[in-house]
Design a protein around this motif. Structure first.
Motif, short mmCIF file in Angstrom:
data_model
loop_
_atom_site.label_atom_id
_atom_site.label_comp_id
_atom_site.label_asym_id
_atom_site.label_seq_id
_atom_site.Cartn_x
_atom_site.Cartn_y
_atom_site.Cartn_z
N MET A 650 0.85 -1.20 0.00
CA MET A 650 0.00 0.00 0.00
C MET A 650 0.88 1.25 0.00
N THR A 651 1.45 1.56 -1.13
CA THR A 651 2.37 2.69 -1.22
C THR A 651 1.65 4.04 -1.24
N TYR A 652 0.32 4.01 -1.34
CA TYR A 652 -0.44 5.26 -1.38
C TYR A 652 -1.82 4.99 -0.80
N ILE A 653 -2.34 5.96 -0.06
CA ILE A 653 -3.70 5.87 0.47
C ILE A 653 -4.32 7.26 0.44
N ASP A 654 -5.54 7.35 -0.05
CA ASP A 654 -6.23 8.64 -0.07
C ASP A 654 -7.36 8.61 0.97
N MET A 655 -8.18 9.65 0.98
CA MET A 655 -9.22 9.76 1.99
C MET A 655 -10.24 8.62 1.87
N SER A 656 -10.57 8.22 0.65
CA SER A 656 -11.51 7.11 0.46
C SER A 656 -10.93 5.82 1.01
N GLY A 657 -9.65 5.59 0.71
CA GLY A 657 -8.99 4.40 1.23
C GLY A 657 -8.85 4.42 2.74
N LEU A 658 -8.59 5.61 3.28
CA LEU A 658 -8.47 5.75 4.74
C LEU A 658 -9.80 5.45 5.43
N ASP A 659 -10.88 5.97 4.87
CA ASP A 659 -12.20 5.70 5.43
C ASP A 659 -12.52 4.21 5.39
N MET A 660 -12.17 3.57 4.28
CA MET A 660 -12.44 2.14 4.15
C MET A 660 -11.61 1.35 5.16
N LEU A 661 -10.35 1.73 5.36
CA LEU A 661 -9.49 1.03 6.31
C LEU A 661 -10.05 1.15 7.73
N GLN A 662 -10.46 2.36 8.10
CA GLN A 662 -11.03 2.57 9.43
C GLN A 662 -12.35 1.81 9.59
N LEU A 663 -13.14 1.75 8.52
CA LEU A 663 -14.40 1.01 8.57
C LEU A 663 -14.15 -0.47 8.79
N MET A 664 -13.14 -1.03 8.11
CA MET A 664 -12.83 -2.44 8.27
C MET A 664 -12.35 -2.73 9.68
#
Length: 723
Positions: A650-664
């Motif tokens: 995961m060399t890059y994460i944006d706000m959508s990815g961050l929200d998904m990670l926190q949701l998981m």
């Protein structure tokens, strides 16, 4: 072919502390100076006389070349390579001038001036700017379209002579050259050379193949001596072939025979001698200028034009054209085509320059190359040039002859100047069919790029489809549309790869400390623990794929019954650093049995803090690395209680990815599964810190590596993991 398995004979023992990411950062503090955007701008804008002088010299690389020029070692190679390339320039200039819907002499102009400019401002010794078949074809489409609009605007009552039409065409071509020069020069000054990374090899290959098909079609019309309307827009290639077969009775057989004879001669020498004996020949036989001279002599003395109606070049103006302004009123109309042409000039030329730079260990400057390409167009636009570019045969010839510097252009320019001043009138009787045959043969390498489809399919299927789609659209619609479509396909392939990113479950080898795919032989995971790796950046295009893969391979926490569990108190593992004497030995062996990971525990009064037990994860064992349950354990021993996310890809994460990670993390936590992160790249970790991930989830759950997370589980009193 059966491969013999290799028996490993060496093993590696790695001894270090157990680290969370916080503990690692505290132990090895970042000593780099933090820079804000204002600091970067301030440093960039600092000006000193020395800096100004150095930057000015950077824009004139020929000064550095002359200062370090090795005259005895390099001068002969530069003279011979420059002269050899000049023999290619002359027939190509004459032929591509016609291909651009202008006169042959304009091809010579487009050869001479770019050569002079590039030797002053270029950085590659293997680039010889001049005429190019693809660029000439793009220019022809623009010139014919604008000329048609111009004539239709005049009305039926007013007619133009051939000289007036030619003057208008030259003005349009020069205007395109001027706008393209401004674009390329601006990109160079703004240091935008990095954009070449977004133009894939498959895209350039598919587009250049399609351009070669268009070029050959255009020259077939000339070889058949047919007068057909210039087709433009969608489906012009198909319409052109319909016109050819509709007018097949008007073919001049003499022109066709002349063209076929010269094609046979050119192919025989190129394939039968130059290619076959290229390792024995010091320089390839310059068959193109030889054929040009011989065909001119035969045409002149046999009077082919008068007896058989074979079309010849005709009058060739002598001298250098006086400088003049391009048609400034035409700039808005040619801007779009000029932009497309400029991008292709940059992409095709820089790709060849980089290819030969790797072969000869030469350093080139992408941004300075942009400046050089832009100045070639700008200067040439004042001397009746159409856009210029390098060409594969010229670049490969300079590479094979060992050109040492851009000064090889001196001999090339002198030769072309002599042709324009003295020799030009001698080519009055040169048959057009011969030039058409030469251009078709020159497209051989571009057409043979279709052979790259097989390796593309085996190595990378997205590249295969980019090549196919770009070529298909370019052939059956229009080159400009095909170029834009190719760029869209290239960008879409990145999105598709993200949408199809793979998730993988990992495990530990039974006999050594290696983390690999769980599907491999001799690999298993600790009971109640799953290690999941997502092989892509986590952003808006891949976040849904991340969730689906996680639910598919691990579990769907939204459909699992909620576990009643007491709050687990995670010990302050940030203390498990240099202050904690417990050391982790990660043994990697390719043959040794290292099932029991060595953990050195020196005598110390300091003991790690105790964990509060969690009912759901009591009495779990990972015996002998195989994950069997201890005798007498119940069903709860195999229940999932920890999920380790390997974030190394995961060399890059944006706000959508961050929200998904926190949701998981939240959903798995509600299902009684604790989520830990491991191997988070520095850039992604920085984004997590700025987003307050540690405050919401806890940075104590972010580990330096998967091994650290597994070791932390092993040390937990409630989980006994024997590795």
């Amino acid at each position: 072919m059966v491969t013999t398995p290799v028996t490993p004979t060496e093993h590696v023992v790695l001894r270090r502390h157990l680290y969370t990411q916080v503990a690692l950062d505290d132990t090895y503090k970042d000593q780099s100076e933090s820079s804000t955007a204002c600091d970067v701008i301030k440093r960039t804008c600092q000006v000193s006389p020395k800096c100004v002088g150095r930057q000015a010299l950077n824009y004139f690389p020929v000064a550095k070349t002359l200062r370090g020029y090795k005259w005895r070692q390099w001068v002969f190679a530069d003279i011979t390579s420059g002269l050899s390339v000049a023999f290619l320039h002359m027939p190509q200039g004459l032929g591509f001038g016609l291909l651009a819907s202008l006169k042959p002499v304009h091809g010579l102009y487009t050869t001479f001036f770019p050569i002079l400019v590039y030797l002053l401002f270029g950085t590659s010794p293997h680039v010889s700017m001049g005429t190019s078949a693809v660029i000439a074809l793009l220019t022809a489409g623009l010139v014919e379209r604008e000329t048609e609009h111009f004539v239709s605007a005049l009305g039926v009552n007013e007619t133009l002579s051939e000289e007036e039409l030619l003057e208008y065409k030259v003005g349009i071509a020069a205007a395109s050259c001027f706008v393209g020069g401004l674009i390329l020069l601006g990109m160079g000054i703004l240091r935008l050379g990095f954009i070449t990374n977004f133009l894939t090899k498959s895209f350039i290959g598919g587009f250049s193949f399609a351009a070669a098909v268009h070029v050959c079609t255009n020259q077939i019309v000339k070889m058949l001596h047919l007068k057909l309307p210039m087709r433009t827009g969608l489906g012009k290639l198909v319409l052109t072939y319909i016109d050819i077969f509709s007018n097949i009775r008007d073919v001049n057989v003499a022109d066709l025979i002349v063209g076929l004879i010269y094609m046979a001669v050119l192919l025989a020498v190129k394939l039968g001698i130059n290619e076959r004996y290229k390792h024995k020949l010091k320089i390839p036989i310059p068959i193109e200028p030889i054929v040009v001279i011989l065909s001119t002599l035969v045409s002149h003395f046999a009077k082919l034009n008068e007896k058989f109606g074979i079309v010849i070049v005709g009058d060739v103006p002598v001298g250098i054209p006086a400088p003049s302004l391009p048609r400034m009123e035409s700039l808005p109309r040619v801007a779009t085509d000029a932009f497309v042409t400029a991008i292709f000039i940059f992409a095709s030329t820089i790709s060849l320059a980089k290819l030969t730079a790797k072969l000869h260990d030469v350093i080139i400057d992408d941004n300075q190359e942009l400046v050089a390409y832009g100045l070639c167009q700008l200067v040439g636009s004042f001397f009746q040039n159409f856009p210029s570019c390098t060409a594969l045969p010229r670049t490969m010839m300079l590479s094979s002859l060992g050109s040492k510097s851009t000064l090889n252009g001196v001999t090339s320019a002198v030769f072309i100047l002599l042709v324009m001043l003295v020799v030009g009138q001698l080519f009055v009787s040169l048959p057009i069919a011969m030039l058409a045959a030469m251009i078709i043969v020159a497209m051989k390498d571009l057409l043979l790029q279709i052979r790259n489809l097989k390796p593309f399919w085996h190595v990378n299927k997205p590249d295969f489809f980019i090549w196919i789609l770009t070529a298909f659209v370019s052939v059956f619609s229009d080159l400009v549309i095909g170029l834009l479509a190719g760029v869209v396909f290239s960008m879409a392939s990145v999105m598709v790869v993200s949408l199809l990113a793979k998730g993988t479950l990992l495990g530990k080898a039974n006999n050594e400390d290696v983390i690999v795919d769980l599907d491999r032989k001799g690999v298993c995971a600790p009971p109640g623990v799953k290690i999941f790796r997502f092989e892509s950046a986590l952003y808006f295009a891949s976040q849904e794929r991340f969730k689906n893969q996680l639910f598919s391979l691990v579990m769907n926490p939204t459909t699992s019954p909620r576990k009643d569990r007491r709050e687990k108190v995670i010990p302050d593992v940030s203390k498990v650093g240099l202050d904690n004497p417990n050391m982790v030995n990660l043994n990697e062996s390719n043959g040794s049995d290292l099932r029991n990971t060595q953990v050195e525990k020196p005598n110390t009064t300091e003991q790690p803090e105790k964990d509060t037990t969690v009912d759901a994860i009591d009495n779990v064992s990972f015996a002998n690395g195989k994950g069997e349950e201890e005798e007498g354990e119940g069903e709860s021993s195999s229940r999932l209680h920890h999920l380790i996310l390997d974030c190394s890809a995961m060399t890059y994460i944006d706000m959508s990815g961050l929200d998904m990670l926190q949701l998981m993390v939240t959903q798995f936590s509600r299902a009684g599964v604790e989520v830990w992160l491991a191997g988070v790249p520095a850039s992604t970790l920085s984004t997590l810190a700025r987003a307050g991930f540690g405050d919401k989830v806890g940075m104590e759950k972010v580990f330096y590596s998967v091994f650290d997370a597994l070791e932390r589980l092993r040390r937990d009193e409630s989980i006994v993991v024997r590795m």
